[in-house]
Design a protein around this motif. Structure first.
Motif, PDB file in Angstrom:
ATOM      1  N   TYR A 180      39.083  43.242  46.862  1.00  0.00           N
ATOM      2  CA  TYR A 180      39.006  41.823  47.203  1.00  0.00           C
ATOM      3  C   TYR A 180      38.351  41.661  48.557  1.00  0.00           C
ATOM      4  N   ASN A 181      38.030  40.418  48.863  1.00  0.00           N
ATOM      5  CA  ASN A 181      37.598  40.103  50.216  1.00  0.00           C
ATOM      6  C   ASN A 181      38.195  38.777  50.642  1.00  0.00           C
ATOM      7  N   THR A 182      38.182  38.562  51.933  1.00  0.00           N
ATOM      8  CA  THR A 182      38.547  37.275  52.510  1.00  0.00           C
ATOM      9  C   THR A 182      37.320  36.771  53.253  1.00  0.00           C
ATOM     10  N   THR A 183      37.236  35.460  53.412  1.00  0.00           N
ATOM     11  CA  THR A 183      36.105  34.876  54.111  1.00  0.00           C
ATOM     12  C   THR A 183      36.564  33.636  54.860  1.00  0.00           C
ATOM     13  N   SER A 184      35.909  33.361  55.965  1.00  0.00           N
ATOM     14  CA  SER A 184      36.225  32.153  56.726  1.00  0.00           C
ATOM     15  C   SER A 184      35.850  30.901  55.949  1.00  0.00           C
ATOM     16  N   ALA A 185      35.050  31.037  54.889  1.00  0.00           N
ATOM     17  CA  ALA A 185      34.682  29.886  54.058  1.00  0.00           C
ATOM     18  C   ALA A 185      35.834  29.453  53.148  1.00  0.00           C
ATOM     19  N   ALA A 186      36.821  30.331  52.933  1.00  0.00           N
ATOM     20  CA  ALA A 186      37.972  30.012  52.073  1.00  0.00           C
ATOM     21  C   ALA A 186      39.237  30.572  52.718  1.00  0.00           C
ATOM     22  N   PRO A 187      39.684  29.985  53.815  1.00  0.00           N
ATOM     23  CA  PRO A 187      40.848  30.514  54.532  1.00  0.00           C
ATOM     24  C   PRO A 187      42.090  30.580  53.643  1.00  0.00           C
ATOM     25  N   GLY A 188      42.828  31.685  53.763  1.00  0.00           N
ATOM     26  CA  GLY A 188      44.064  31.853  53.023  1.00  0.00           C
ATOM     27  C   GLY A 188      43.892  32.296  51.582  1.00  0.00           C
ATOM     28  N   MET A 189      42.665  32.503  51.160  1.00  0.00           N
ATOM     29  CA  MET A 189      42.396  32.873  49.772  1.00  0.00           C
ATOM     30  C   MET A 189      41.898  34.316  49.698  1.00  0.00           C
ATOM     31  N   TRP A 190      42.173  34.943  48.574  1.00  0.00           N
ATOM     32  CA  TRP A 190      41.588  36.232  48.232  1.00  0.00           C
ATOM     33  C   TRP A 190      40.478  35.979  47.242  1.00  0.00           C
ATOM     34  N   ILE A 191      39.372  36.643  47.421  1.00  0.00           N
ATOM     35  CA  ILE A 191      38.302  36.624  46.433  1.00  0.00           C
ATOM     36  C   ILE A 191      38.387  37.984  45.742  1.00  0.00           C
ATOM     37  N   LEU A 192      39.115  37.975  44.659  1.00  0.00           N
ATOM     38  CA  LEU A 192      39.438  39.184  43.930  1.00  0.00           C
ATOM     39  C   LEU A 192      38.279  39.588  43.027  1.00  0.00           C
ATOM     40  N   ARG A 193      37.955  40.871  42.978  1.00  0.00           N
ATOM     41  CA  ARG A 193      36.950  41.361  42.046  1.00  0.00           C
ATOM     42  C   ARG A 193      37.594  41.352  40.660  1.00  0.00           C
ATOM     43  N   ALA A 194      37.152  40.420  39.817  1.00  0.00           N
ATOM     44  CA  ALA A 194      37.787  40.207  38.515  1.00  0.00           C
ATOM     45  C   ALA A 194      37.726  41.451  37.633  1.00  0.00           C
ATOM     46  N   GLY A 195      36.762  42.310  37.853  1.00  0.00           N
ATOM     47  CA  GLY A 195      36.673  43.541  37.081  1.00  0.00           C
ATOM     48  C   GLY A 195      37.796  44.519  37.365  1.00  0.00           C
ATOM     49  N   THR A 196      38.574  44.282  38.422  1.00  0.00           N
ATOM     50  CA  THR A 196      39.708  45.151  38.731  1.00  0.00           C
ATOM     51  C   THR A 196      40.985  44.685  38.034  1.00  0.00           C
ATOM     52  N   LEU A 197      40.953  43.528  37.382  1.00  0.00           N
ATOM     53  CA  LEU A 197      42.121  43.030  36.655  1.00  0.00           C
ATOM     54  C   LEU A 197      42.343  43.824  35.370  1.00  0.00           C
ATOM     55  N   GLU A 198      43.599  44.055  35.027  1.00  0.00           N
ATOM     56  CA  GLU A 198      43.905  44.740  33.770  1.00  0.00           C
ATOM     57  C   GLU A 198      43.456  43.907  32.572  1.00  0.00           C
ATOM     58  N   ASN A 199      43.637  42.602  32.625  1.00  0.00           N
ATOM     59  CA  ASN A 199      43.329  41.719  31.497  1.00  0.00           C
ATOM     60  C   ASN A 199      42.032  40.943  31.754  1.00  0.00           C
ATOM     61  N   ARG A 200      41.000  41.626  32.162  1.00  0.00           N
ATOM     62  CA  ARG A 200      39.748  40.965  32.548  1.00  0.00           C
ATOM     63  C   ARG A 200      38.955  40.413  31.373  1.00  0.00           C
ATOM     64  N   SER A 201      39.190  40.894  30.174  1.00  0.00           N
ATOM     65  CA  SER A 201      38.400  40.437  29.027  1.00  0.00           C
ATOM     66  C   SER A 201      38.681  38.987  28.648  1.00  0.00           C
ATOM     67  N   SER A 202      39.782  38.431  29.116  1.00  0.00           N
ATOM     68  CA  SER A 202      40.122  37.050  28.775  1.00  0.00           C
ATOM     69  C   SER A 202      39.551  36.037  29.765  1.00  0.00           C
ATOM     70  N   LEU A 203      38.879  36.504  30.793  1.00  0.00           N
ATOM     71  CA  LEU A 203      38.375  35.604  31.834  1.00  0.00           C
ATOM     72  C   LEU A 203      37.021  35.010  31.459  1.00  0.00           C
TER      73      LEU A 203
END
Length: 146
Positions: free
Chosen positions: A82-105
């Protein structure tokens, strides 16, 4: 909704419980293309305080224009989690490919489409921006979904 995932080698794992479906978007910027080794990167925007992360990570940070970004990778296999950015304080920008259930996204939006590969056809009626949308424009577009 419970989300869980981790890195390629299994040294880093995470889990989260959120109230609704994650906001998933595709980024077609040149950085995401290079970092992912693909034509775009799929991200899930989630509240950072809703996560439990276990395992060794390393950080890569940079500043571009007025934005600061911090990327967190598995310290063993270097999977970007994941990453954090000053453009979205308090949020994680998670790499969706690291999710176990990514095929439903399904991406709800596409950003940096000015760098989109010409062979990729985006679905009609989905929010798109040639570069980064403002947080207000992104939020407004997502509020019309569903």
């Amino acid at each position: 909704m419970k989300l869980a995932g981790g890195c390629r080698c299994g040294a880093v794992s995470y889990c989260s419980v959120i109230d609704s479906e994650p906001v998933v978007y595709a980024c077609h910027c040149q950085y995401c293309q290079t970092w992912s080794g693909s034509s775009f990167a799929l991200h899930a925007l989630l509240p950072g305080n809703a996560f439990t992360l276990k395992g060794p990570t390393i950080e890569y940070a940079y500043q571009e224009d007025e934005r600061h970004a911090h990327h967190y990778l598995c310290a063993v296999c270097h999977t970007r989690i994941y990453n954090t950015t000053s453009a979205a304080p308090g949020m994680w920008i998670l790499r969706a490919g690291t999710l176990e259930n990514r095929s439903s996204l399904n991406p709800m939006a596409h950003i940096w489409t000015k760098h989109k590969q010409p062979w990729l056809i985006l679905p009609k009626g989905i929010a798109t921006w040639p570069e980064n949308p403002t947080p207000e424009a992104f939020s407004a577009a997502l509020s019309t979904i569903g």
